[in-house]
Design a protein around this motif. Structure first.
Motif, PDB file in Angstrom:
ATOM      1  N   ALA A   1      -1.213   6.006 -11.838  1.00 24.49           N
ATOM      2  CA  ALA A   1      -1.212   5.930 -10.371  1.00 24.49           C
ATOM      3  C   ALA A   1       0.034   6.579  -9.780  1.00 24.49           C
ATOM      4  N   GLN A   2       1.129   6.555 -10.523  1.00 23.43           N
ATOM      5  CA  GLN A   2       2.338   7.228 -10.054  1.00 23.43           C
ATOM      6  C   GLN A   2       2.103   8.731  -9.935  1.00 23.43           C
ATOM      7  N   LEU A   3       1.286   9.291 -10.825  1.00 20.70           N
ATOM      8  CA  LEU A   3       0.939  10.707 -10.724  1.00 20.70           C
ATOM      9  C   LEU A   3       0.180  10.982  -9.434  1.00 20.70           C
ATOM     10  N   MET A   4      -0.702  10.056  -9.072  1.00 18.99           N
ATOM     11  CA  MET A   4      -1.441  10.228  -7.821  1.00 18.99           C
ATOM     12  C   MET A   4      -0.507  10.121  -6.621  1.00 18.99           C
ATOM     13  N   LEU A   5       0.449   9.217  -6.699  1.00 17.33           N
ATOM     14  CA  LEU A   5       1.417   9.081  -5.602  1.00 17.33           C
ATOM     15  C   LEU A   5       2.184  10.382  -5.386  1.00 17.33           C
ATOM     16  N   SER A   6       2.414  11.119  -6.450  1.00 16.59           N
ATOM     17  CA  SER A   6       3.103  12.401  -6.304  1.00 16.59           C
ATOM     18  C   SER A   6       2.243  13.406  -5.550  1.00 16.59           C
ATOM     19  N   GLU A   7       0.903  13.204  -5.602  1.00 21.25           N
ATOM     20  CA  GLU A   7      -0.020  14.072  -4.871  1.00 21.25           C
ATOM     21  C   GLU A   7      -0.166  13.640  -3.414  1.00 21.25           C
ATOM     22  N   VAL A   8       0.021  12.364  -3.142  1.00 19.90           N
ATOM     23  CA  VAL A   8      -0.100  11.825  -1.776  1.00 19.90           C
ATOM     24  C   VAL A   8       1.160  11.037  -1.433  1.00 19.90           C
ATOM     25  N   PRO A   9       2.292  11.724  -1.300  1.00 20.91           N
ATOM     26  CA  PRO A   9       3.546  11.015  -1.018  1.00 20.91           C
ATOM     27  C   PRO A   9       3.443  10.164   0.235  1.00 20.91           C
ATOM     28  N   GLY A  10       3.884   8.913   0.100  1.00 20.81           N
ATOM     29  CA  GLY A  10       3.810   7.998   1.234  1.00 20.81           C
ATOM     30  C   GLY A  10       2.481   7.302   1.382  1.00 20.81           C
ATOM     31  N   GLY A  11       1.507   7.635   0.528  1.00 27.49           N
ATOM     32  CA  GLY A  11       0.191   7.018   0.623  1.00 27.49           C
ATOM     33  C   GLY A  11       0.191   5.589   0.106  1.00 27.49           C
ATOM     34  N   ASN A  12      -0.795   4.823   0.546  1.00 25.65           N
ATOM     35  CA  ASN A  12      -0.945   3.447   0.075  1.00 25.65           C
ATOM     36  C   ASN A  12      -1.857   3.452  -1.153  1.00 25.65           C
ATOM     37  N   VAL A  13      -1.290   3.158  -2.304  1.00 27.39           N
ATOM     38  CA  VAL A  13      -2.033   3.190  -3.564  1.00 27.39           C
ATOM     39  C   VAL A  13      -1.870   1.857  -4.286  1.00 27.39           C
ATOM     40  N   VAL A  14      -2.994   1.317  -4.725  1.00 24.45           N
ATOM     41  CA  VAL A  14      -2.992   0.126  -5.570  1.00 24.45           C
ATOM     42  C   VAL A  14      -3.800   0.454  -6.822  1.00 24.45           C
ATOM     43  N   VAL A  15      -3.653  -0.371  -7.859  1.00 28.09           N
ATOM     44  CA  VAL A  15      -4.453  -0.163  -9.066  1.00 28.09           C
ATOM     45  C   VAL A  15      -5.350  -1.372  -9.304  1.00 28.09           C
ATOM     46  N   ASP A  16      -6.501  -1.104  -9.851  1.00 26.48           N
ATOM     47  CA  ASP A  16      -7.414  -2.165 -10.272  1.00 26.48           C
ATOM     48  C   ASP A  16      -6.790  -2.901 -11.448  1.00 26.48           C
ATOM     49  N   ASN A  17      -7.148  -4.178 -11.615  1.00 21.45           N
ATOM     50  CA  ASN A  17      -6.614  -4.909 -12.767  1.00 21.45           C
ATOM     51  C   ASN A  17      -7.332  -4.465 -14.041  1.00 21.45           C
ATOM     52  N   MET A  18      -6.868  -4.941 -15.176  1.00 23.06           N
ATOM     53  CA  MET A  18      -7.419  -4.486 -16.449  1.00 23.06           C
ATOM     54  C   MET A  18      -8.785  -5.100 -16.753  1.00 23.06           C
ATOM     55  N   ASP A  19      -9.238  -6.039 -15.927  1.00 21.81           N
ATOM     56  CA  ASP A  19     -10.616  -6.522 -16.012  1.00 21.81           C
ATOM     57  C   ASP A  19     -11.558  -5.596 -15.249  1.00 21.81           C
ATOM     58  N   ASN A  20     -10.974  -4.602 -14.542  1.00 22.06           N
ATOM     59  CA  ASN A  20     -11.758  -3.648 -13.733  1.00 22.06           C
ATOM     60  C   ASN A  20     -12.626  -4.364 -12.700  1.00 22.06           C
ATOM     61  N   SER A  21     -12.068  -5.430 -12.121  1.00 21.57           N
ATOM     62  CA  SER A  21     -12.864  -6.260 -11.211  1.00 21.57           C
ATOM     63  C   SER A  21     -13.231  -5.523  -9.920  1.00 21.57           C
ATOM     64  N   SER A  22     -12.338  -4.690  -9.399  1.00 25.95           N
ATOM     65  CA  SER A  22     -12.655  -3.942  -8.175  1.00 25.95           C
ATOM     66  C   SER A  22     -13.702  -2.866  -8.454  1.00 25.95           C
ATOM     67  N   ASN A  23     -13.532  -2.177  -9.566  1.00 25.91           N
ATOM     68  CA  ASN A  23     -14.498  -1.161  -9.967  1.00 25.91           C
ATOM     69  C   ASN A  23     -15.893  -1.762 -10.112  1.00 25.91           C
ATOM     70  N   ALA A  24     -15.961  -2.946 -10.742  1.00 28.05           N
ATOM     71  CA  ALA A  24     -17.250  -3.607 -10.950  1.00 28.05           C
ATOM     72  C   ALA A  24     -17.831  -4.117  -9.630  1.00 28.05           C
ATOM     73  N   ALA A  25     -17.007  -4.748  -8.810  1.00 30.26           N
ATOM     74  CA  ALA A  25     -17.496  -5.352  -7.562  1.00 30.26           C
ATOM     75  C   ALA A  25     -17.998  -4.299  -6.580  1.00 30.26           C
ATOM     76  N   TYR A  26     -17.346  -3.138  -6.558  1.00 31.15           N
ATOM     77  CA  TYR A  26     -17.715  -2.097  -5.594  1.00 31.15           C
ATOM     78  C   TYR A  26     -18.554  -0.980  -6.227  1.00 31.15           C
ATOM     79  N   GLY A  27     -18.853  -1.076  -7.524  1.00 29.52           N
ATOM     80  CA  GLY A  27     -19.632  -0.021  -8.179  1.00 29.52           C
ATOM     81  C   GLY A  27     -19.014   1.336  -7.958  1.00 29.52           C
ATOM     82  N   ALA A  28     -17.693   1.435  -8.165  1.00 33.46           N
ATOM     83  CA  ALA A  28     -16.929   2.594  -7.706  1.00 33.46           C
ATOM     84  C   ALA A  28     -16.887   3.767  -8.672  1.00 33.46           C
ATOM     85  N   TYR A  29     -17.211   3.583  -9.915  1.00 34.21           N
ATOM     86  CA  TYR A  29     -17.077   4.625 -10.934  1.00 34.21           C
ATOM     87  C   TYR A  29     -18.137   5.718 -10.723  1.00 34.21           C
TER      88      TYR A  29
END
Length: 268
Positions: free
Chosen positions: A191-219
């Motif tokens: 995610a730090q690599l992504m922050l370098s692409e969007v300086p100042g952007g709001n970035v969070v990471v999903d937990n290792m259970d991938n709960s956000s990915n699963a809940a939102y069907g994001a993949y």
């Protein structure tokens, strides 16, 4: 006790079988398309057609280099996984938005995804990863939308598991070659690599259970808009359904609605 355990296992097996049967037709169609795309003449025609349907500035066309193999065991696993997540997701248009756990990249602190909302302002959720070419290609367009509509909405990039990990379905078009995340530190580092692409952007990471990915069907990548803790926009699954232009259209309509409502109040 043994009978109860056996009954639970049987119920799970039946549920898994039913899910597989429901997903199978769509999966086989996707597998056929991947197989056809390995014929370069077909690939070029399909990509050309897809490019004609895209908005040039907000949705630049997907690029797939000739060297990339589409029909592999890893690609089939990824497609099956993504379709299963989409089928089982709990996020649905008009319903309550899942309040899953995420980790703030800068502060390395765990929060809930809806904690990032500010009052009644819409919250745009942009799910993706650095190894996903369509997501990264359209990141600049997303940042333009962020700049143009920051006065009426808030934006959050949610870093999920890698779309094309270097030890999985590899894509030579990915700007970064990142292996599958084995721990939270791996995901934060990506995610730090992504922050370098969007300086100042709001970035969070999903937990290792991938709960956000699963809940939102994001993949592999996906866009959502949440307002009043409900899903008011649900983008299609990427890459085909991932459209920054749709996000812009929604925000433009929302801005017009806000302006009209303020004008009506002034007239009263």
């Amino acid at each position: 006790m043994m009978d109860d355990t056996g009954g639970v296992q049987m119920a799970r097996a039946l549920k898994h079988a039913a899910l597989s049967l429901m997903l199978l037709p769509r999966f086989l169609l996707a597998a056929l398309m991947l197989w056809l795309l390995d014929f370069l003449c077909i690939r070029k025609k399909v990509l050309l057609k897809m490019g004609e349907r895209q908005d040039g500035s907000d949705d630049p066309p997907v690029c797939v280099s000739d060297s990339n193999k589409m029909f592999t065991l890893e690609s089939l696993r990824a497609v099956w996984y993504g379709q299963k997540l989409d089928f089982l997701k709990s996020a649905h248009l008009g319903h309550a938005a899942p309040n899953t756990e995420v980790v703030l990249v800068q502060e390395r602190r765990q929060v809930r995804i809806l904690d990032c909302m500010k009052g009644k302002r819409p919250l745009i959720l942009n799910f993706g990863s650095c190894s996903c070419p369509p997501f990264m290609t359209r990141l600049a367009a997303f940042q333009r939308v962020v700049s143009q509509y920051a006065d009426i909405a808030d934006f959050l990039v949610v870093y999920i598991e890698e779309a094309h990990p270097s030890d999985g379905w590899v894509s030579s078009d990915a700007p970064f070659q990142i292996p599958k995340h084995r721990c939270l530190e791996d995901r934060l580092r990506a995610a730090q690599l992504m922050l370098s692409e969007v300086p100042g952007g709001n970035v969070v990471v999903d937990n290792m259970d991938n709960s956000s990915n699963a809940a939102y069907g994001a993949y592999f990548e996906r866009l959502y808009i949440v307002r009043d803790e409900r899903v008011v926009y649900q983008g299609g699954r990427g890459p085909e359904g991932y459209r920054i232009s749709e996000l812009r259209n929604w925000l433009e309509q929302y801005r017009n609605d806000v302006v009209n409502s303020q004008t009506a109040v002034l007239h009263v």
